[in-house]
Structures are given as C-alpha cells and as structure tokens.
Design a protein around this motif. Structure first.
Motif: not given
Length: 290
Positions: A110, A112, A114, A121
């Motif tokens: 996974s 994320k 920004e 992860t």
C-alpha cells in the motif's frame, strides 16, 4: 587637333582595357560573397530544423530536470509554449509516479501519496501469518530518492535502489519485499525452533541480528551420546533457507566415523526444510520413531 583626337582615342582604349582587366577580379569577389550568402542560408535552414526537431526534446529534458526546483530554461520562444511544456512535463512526471505506485500495488503493498512524497507500507508474512510492516518513504524529483524508512540496516537498500529504483520500480520493490520477508521468516524459524524443541535444545538458539547465522546445540538423543552442534549460514539474504550447514558432534574426535557420516547426510534436510521441521526430522531419526 588631329593629334589631340588620337590622344583621346588612345586614352579611351586604355580605359576600356583596364576596365576589362578589372572585371574578372570583381567577378571573383561576387562569387565569394555569393558563396558566403549561400553558406549563411544553409546554416539558417539547419538551425530552423534544429529548432523544430531537436530543441523541443532538449527543452523537455531540461524541464524534466528543473521544473520541480522552480527553475526554467531561458530558451523558450514564448510564454504560451513555456506553459504548455511545463504542463507536459508535470503530466509526464505524474504518470511516471502513478506507474511506480501501480507496480507497488501489484506487489501487494500500500502507498500513501502526499505531494511529491509517497509512503510505502511493506507487509511481511510467513506461512500465512502476518508480522510487522516496514515503511519506506520515496521522494519524487528529477529522480526518485529514498527518504525515511524502517528497513533494517543489513538489507542493502542503497544498492538495490541504485540498481533498480529509477529503471525498474517493480523489480526494486519486489527485491526489497523479498529481503524483508526472508528476514522475518528466518527470525521466526529460529524463534519457533526454540519454542517447539526447547526440551531437546541445550541453552538457546543463538542468531545474528540479520539471522543470517544461526547456532544451537541439541542434547544427546537416543543412541547418540554426544551433543550435536548445528550451525547454519544464510549467504543469500533473500533466502529463508541456509546455503551452508554444519552438523558436528560436540566432541568430534571421539565419535565413530559412522556418526560423522550420518551428520553429513542430514545437511540436505536443513537446506530443503524450514528450520523447525528440519530439527523435528533430525530428532525423529535419532529416536527411531520416523
């Protein structure tokens, strides 16, 4: 009067003759100028072709390197072209980042995102059981760089990144994933061996921090009156099985040659089976219950 007329005629002929002798020199200068003119025209056409074909690529390449730093080259021809190129570069960068994240998702990870930073992860597991995740921060600029991470120091992260990160993102993340899974697997094998065979093990199972070296001693079992020293070396950190196995009686000098031969035969088991299973097979062969 007649003499004057003849003199004028001679002067006129002389002037005409001089003019005719100077003409070839004038023609030579004209040819030189013409050649220079044609050379300049040729250079102009060459520059035009470069502007049409080469400069956009060079400009885009420069923008790819400089746009994230807020700098732009000075040879854009207009504000509109400048804006279009900047948008094109940003779009290309975005697609590049999306392709990389897509590769991570294919590997079951996974991410994320920004801004220009992605936090991955990386999950680890063994035999269907999940263990702790590891985190890896990637920063996108002209090239992808590794930021903060929790990857253990003994995993050659910089070397893996240098080989694959900016050329093959999928291979980079799968290689890191293999290292982490292999480490967790070796660690848990050592732990499970201690827990499952504590009655047969003298002391504890010792291992290096990377669990690339494991050592333990089996108590005398069955007909074997001497303790057995078991040493395992994992030379490939992407592997959960050892490449080097040494099984020796603690007092090897007093042991029968047949026992030594039997110990050498057990090496294959440890190279093919997970450590707890390999120890089980070894114990069963010594107790005669296999």
């Amino acid at each position: 009067m007649e003499s004057l007329t003849k003199t004028q005629d001679r002067d006129a002929k002389r002037s005409k003759t001089e003019s005719e002798t100077e003409l070839p020199q004038d023609n030579e200068e004209i040819r030189t100028l013409k050649e220079q003119y044609e050379s300049l025209i040729s250079k102009k056409k060459s520059l035009q072709r470069e502007l049409e074909n080469v400069m956009p690529q060079r400009l885009a390449s420069s923008l790819m390197q400089e746009v994230t730093g807020g700098k732009l080259p000075d040879y854009t021809t207009s504000a509109l072209q400048r804006e279009v190129l900047v948008r094109a570069v940003k779009t290309a960068e975005k697609r590049k980042h999306e392709d990389i994240l897509w590769a991570y998702r294919l590997a079951g990870l996974s991410a994320k995102v920004e801004g220009t930073t992605a936090m991955l992860t990386i999950e680890t597991s063994r035999s269907g059981q999940y263990f702790e995740p590891f985190y890896l921060e990637l920063k996108f600029a002209d090239k992808i760089h590794i930021g903060h991470h929790t990857v253990p120091y003994f995993i050659p992260l910089k070397s893996i990144a240098s080989s694959h990160l900016n050329s093959n993102a999928k291979l980079f993340v799968s290689t890191v994933h293999r290292h982490l899974n292999a480490y967790v697997s070796r660690r848990q094998q050592a732990y499970d061996t201690q827990q499952q065979h504590k009655d047969w093990i003298s002391g504890r199972v010792d291992a290096s921090y990377a669990v690339d070296y494991v050592h333990f001693t089996l108590k005398p079992i069955g007909a074997l009156e001497e303790p057995l020293e078991v040493r395992l070396l994992y030379t490939d950190l992407k592997s959960s099985l050892p490449e080097v196995v040494k099984i020796t009686p603690k007092d090897a000098q007093t042991v029968h040659a047949g026992v030594k031969r039997w110990c050498r035969q057990q090496k294959v088991t440890f190279k093919e089976q997970q450590l707890p299973e390999a120890v089980t097979i070894l114990i069963l062969s010594l107790t005669g219950t296999n």
